[in-house]
Enzyme design. Structure first.
Site, mmCIF file in Angstrom:
data_model
loop_
_atom_site.group_PDB
_atom_site.id
_atom_site.type_symbol
_atom_site.label_atom_id
_atom_site.label_comp_id
_atom_site.label_asym_id
_atom_site.label_seq_id
_atom_site.Cartn_x
_atom_site.Cartn_y
_atom_site.Cartn_z
ATOM 1 N N CYS A 97 1.051 -1.281 -0.081
ATOM 2 C CA CYS A 97 -0.057 0.140 -0.055
ATOM 3 C C CYS A 97 0.823 1.280 0.053
ATOM 4 C CB CYS A 97 -0.831 -0.195 1.359
ATOM 5 S SG CYS A 97 -2.057 1.447 1.414
ATOM 6 N N HIS A 139 -9.348 -4.069 -0.833
ATOM 7 C CA HIS A 139 -8.172 -3.277 -0.319
ATOM 8 C C HIS A 139 -8.419 -1.940 -0.104
ATOM 9 C CE1 HIS A 139 -3.883 -2.335 0.459
ATOM 10 N NE2 HIS A 139 -4.261 -1.271 0.052
ATOM 11 N N GLU A 140 -8.990 -1.287 -1.554
ATOM 12 C CA GLU A 140 -9.183 -0.079 -1.739
ATOM 13 C C GLU A 140 -10.647 0.512 -0.905
ATOM 14 O OE1 GLU A 140 -6.901 1.947 -2.739
ATOM 15 O OE2 GLU A 140 -5.936 0.295 -3.611
ATOM 16 N N HIS A 143 -10.104 0.911 2.814
ATOM 17 C CA HIS A 143 -9.540 2.361 3.249
ATOM 18 C C HIS A 143 -10.721 3.264 3.641
ATOM 19 C CE1 HIS A 143 -5.126 2.518 2.297
ATOM 20 N NE2 HIS A 143 -5.431 1.693 1.261
#
Ligand SMILES: [Zn+2]
Length: 166
Positions: A97, A139-140, A143
Site C-alpha cells: 500500500c 483493499h481500496e 480504506h
C-alpha cells in the site's frame, strides 16, 4: 494535480469516510487528482480518497496497470462503493500500500465479489469480478472504513514482511 499520499501513522488513515452527497466540481476534480496521483506511481493499481486526506467514499482502480496483466475492467472511478456479495472462497496473497511504504503482508480475501457504485457522472453500476481485481477492490474499499491491510493479517509475527528494495 498530484496529491501527497498520507502514510502511517497519519490518523486520517484510520477514519471512516463520509458518503459523497453529490457530483460537484470539487468531487470531479478530486477524481482527476486521484487518477493522476495513481498513474504517477509505478505499478499502482488503486487509490482511495482518504489516502490523500479527503474523507469521502471514492476509490479509483486500474488493475490493468499491473505488470502481470490480470484480466480487469481497466480504469474505474467508484463513488460510494459497496460490496454486496463476497464469495465464500478466500485466497491469500501478498499486499502492499502506498500508505504503508515499508511493509507488505499476506492477507486473505474473498476470491470473487460484487460491488455497487456510481460513476463520476453519478450513474449507478455494478462490477462483478474475481482474482487480482477483486483483491484490489477489497483493499481500496477497506480504506473508506479506516482499515489498512495490516488490520487484516492473521499474525503480525509471520504474515508481515519488510520491503527489501527501499
Ligand atoms: Zn492501500
Amino acid at each position: 494535480m498530484i496529491r501527497t499520499i498520507l502514510t502511517l501513522p497519519d490518523p486520517l488513515l484510520k477514519k471512516v469516510s463520509a458518503p459523497v452527497a453529490g457530483i460537484t466540481p470539487a468531487i470531479r476534480s478530486l477524481a482527476a487528482d486521484l487518477i493522476e496521483t495513481m498513474n504517477r506511481q509505478k505499478n499502482c493499481v488503486g487509490i482511495a480518497a482518504p489516502q490523500v486526506g479527503e474523507l469521502v467514499r471514492m476509490v479509483i482502480i486500474d488493475a490493468s496497470r499491473h505488470p502481470k496483466h490480470y484480466p480487469s475492467c481497466g480504469l474505474r472511478v467508484l463513488i460510494n462503493p459497496r460490496i454486496t456479495h463476497f464469495s465464500d472462497n478466500e485466497s491469500t496473497g501478498r499486499e502492499g500500500c502506498l500508505s504503508v511504504p515499508d511493509l507488505t503482508a499476506n492477507v486473505a480475501r474473498s476470491t470473487a465479489i460484487t460491488v455497487e457504485a456510481m460513476t463520476i457522472e453519478g450513474t449507478p453500476y455494478i462490477i462483478k469480478t474475481e482474482g487480482f481485481e477483486a483483491v484490489v477492490l477489497q483493499h481500496e474499499i477497506d480504506h473508506l472504513d479506516g482499515l489498512l491491510f495490516l488490520d487484516r493479517v492473521t499474525s503480525l509475527q509471520t504474515d508481515v514482511f519488510r520491503r527489501r528494495n527501499i
